[in-house]
Design a protein around this motif. Sequence first.
Motif, PDB file in Angstrom:
ATOM      1  N   VAL A   1      26.203  17.397  54.423  1.00 58.72           N
ATOM      2  CA  VAL A   1      24.563  17.180  54.616  1.00 58.72           C
ATOM      3  C   VAL A   1      24.241  18.191  55.593  1.00 58.72           C
ATOM      4  CG1 VAL A   1      22.636  15.817  54.654  1.00 58.72           C
ATOM      5  CG2 VAL A   1      24.692  15.037  53.173  1.00 58.72           C
ATOM      6  N   GLY A   2      23.036  18.825  55.249  1.00 58.85           N
ATOM      7  CA  GLY A   2      22.404  19.715  56.350  1.00 58.85           C
ATOM      8  C   GLY A   2      23.072  20.832  56.826  1.00 58.85           C
TER       9      GLY A   2
ATOM     10  N   GLU B   1      24.806  27.169  57.535  1.00 60.39           N
ATOM     11  CA  GLU B   1      26.154  27.498  58.089  1.00 60.39           C
ATOM     12  C   GLU B   1      27.211  27.764  57.130  1.00 60.39           C
ATOM     13  OE1 GLU B   1      24.430  24.777  59.198  1.00 60.39           O
ATOM     14  OE2 GLU B   1      24.304  24.617  61.262  1.00 60.39           O
ATOM     15  N   LEU B   2      27.172  26.957  55.890  1.00 62.17           N
ATOM     16  CA  LEU B   2      28.065  27.424  54.877  1.00 62.17           C
ATOM     17  C   LEU B   2      27.851  28.800  53.878  1.00 62.17           C
ATOM     18  CD1 LEU B   2      30.282  26.440  53.282  1.00 62.17           C
ATOM     19  CD2 LEU B   2      28.723  25.130  51.758  1.00 62.17           C
ATOM     20  N   ALA B   3      26.594  28.844  53.955  1.00 59.63           N
ATOM     21  CA  ALA B   3      26.067  30.424  53.386  1.00 59.63           C
ATOM     22  C   ALA B   3      26.759  31.669  54.301  1.00 59.63           C
ATOM     23  CB  ALA B   3      24.580  30.429  53.128  1.00 59.63           C
ATOM     24  N   ARG B   4      26.358  31.549  55.707  1.00 57.40           N
ATOM     25  CA  ARG B   4      26.881  32.295  56.532  1.00 57.40           C
ATOM     26  C   ARG B   4      28.510  32.529  56.274  1.00 57.40           C
ATOM     27  NH1 ARG B   4      24.612  31.683  62.533  1.00 57.40           N
ATOM     28  NH2 ARG B   4      25.531  34.081  62.466  1.00 57.40           N
ATOM     29  N   LEU B   5      29.044  31.531  56.423  1.00 56.28           N
ATOM     30  CA  LEU B   5      30.720  31.532  56.071  1.00 56.28           C
ATOM     31  C   LEU B   5      31.138  32.211  54.749  1.00 56.28           C
ATOM     32  CD1 LEU B   5      31.654  27.922  57.536  1.00 56.28           C
ATOM     33  CD2 LEU B   5      32.450  30.444  58.490  1.00 56.28           C
TER      34      LEU B   5
ATOM     35  N   GLY C   1      32.442  18.944  62.953  1.00 59.20           N
ATOM     36  CA  GLY C   1      32.227  19.239  61.612  1.00 59.20           C
ATOM     37  C   GLY C   1      32.968  20.709  61.162  1.00 59.20           C
ATOM     38  N   LYS C   2      33.559  21.419  61.997  1.00 60.42           N
ATOM     39  CA  LYS C   2      34.310  22.523  61.730  1.00 60.42           C
ATOM     40  C   LYS C   2      35.161  22.349  60.538  1.00 60.42           C
ATOM     41  CE  LYS C   2      35.754  23.059  65.772  1.00 60.42           C
ATOM     42  NZ  LYS C   2      35.540  21.638  66.278  1.00 60.42           N
ATOM     43  N   THR C   3      36.188  21.626  60.621  1.00 61.17           N
ATOM     44  CA  THR C   3      37.064  21.408  59.591  1.00 61.17           C
ATOM     45  C   THR C   3      36.342  20.890  58.333  1.00 61.17           C
ATOM     46  OG1 THR C   3      38.773  20.752  61.142  1.00 61.17           O
ATOM     47  CG2 THR C   3      39.031  19.921  58.565  1.00 61.17           C
ATOM     48  N   SER C   4      35.087  20.083  58.148  1.00 60.13           N
ATOM     49  CA  SER C   4      34.745  19.920  56.969  1.00 60.13           C
ATOM     50  C   SER C   4      33.871  21.236  56.488  1.00 60.13           C
ATOM     51  CB  SER C   4      33.235  18.595  57.417  1.00 60.13           C
ATOM     52  OG  SER C   4      33.954  17.586  57.723  1.00 60.13           O
ATOM     53  N   LEU C   5      33.323  21.791  57.252  1.00 58.15           N
ATOM     54  CA  LEU C   5      32.528  23.224  56.714  1.00 58.15           C
ATOM     55  C   LEU C   5      33.791  24.026  56.139  1.00 58.15           C
ATOM     56  CD1 LEU C   5      29.974  24.253  59.489  1.00 58.15           C
ATOM     57  CD2 LEU C   5      29.648  24.099  57.086  1.00 58.15           C
ATOM     58  N   LEU C   6      34.893  24.267  56.706  1.00 56.32           N
ATOM     59  CA  LEU C   6      35.986  24.816  56.189  1.00 56.32           C
ATOM     60  C   LEU C   6      36.662  24.434  54.750  1.00 56.32           C
ATOM     61  CD1 LEU C   6      37.770  26.020  59.303  1.00 56.32           C
ATOM     62  CD2 LEU C   6      36.553  27.460  58.009  1.00 56.32           C
ATOM     63  N   ARG C   7      36.439  23.122  54.706  1.00 58.25           N
ATOM     64  CA  ARG C   7      36.869  22.547  53.463  1.00 58.25           C
ATOM     65  C   ARG C   7      35.862  22.958  52.370  1.00 58.25           C
ATOM     66  NH1 ARG C   7      40.475  17.061  54.212  1.00 58.25           N
ATOM     67  NH2 ARG C   7      41.684  17.792  55.570  1.00 58.25           N
TER      68      ARG C   7
END
Length: 67
Positions: free
Chosen positions: A15-16, A20-24, A42-48
């Motif tokens: 959530v929220g 960041e996800l769009a930039r990745l 939350g780095k690992t969560s974003l990468l997942r």
Amino acid sequence: MTTNPGGVVDPADLVGRDRELARLQRSVTTGGAKMLGDRRMGKTSLLRALSKSLDSAGHSVIRISAE
């Protein structure tokens, strides 16, 4: 932003972090990105979430740990 002491978040529960996800996701086609940050942010969560998104779009995802 508060830390998540409970572990890695399921990508469906992220959530929220849309920006960041769009930039990745954009970085995949423009040369890549580095993710830096304090522990438990939350780095690992974003990468997942990124991996799940790329996989569902038909891309091969290879994960390598630097530990």
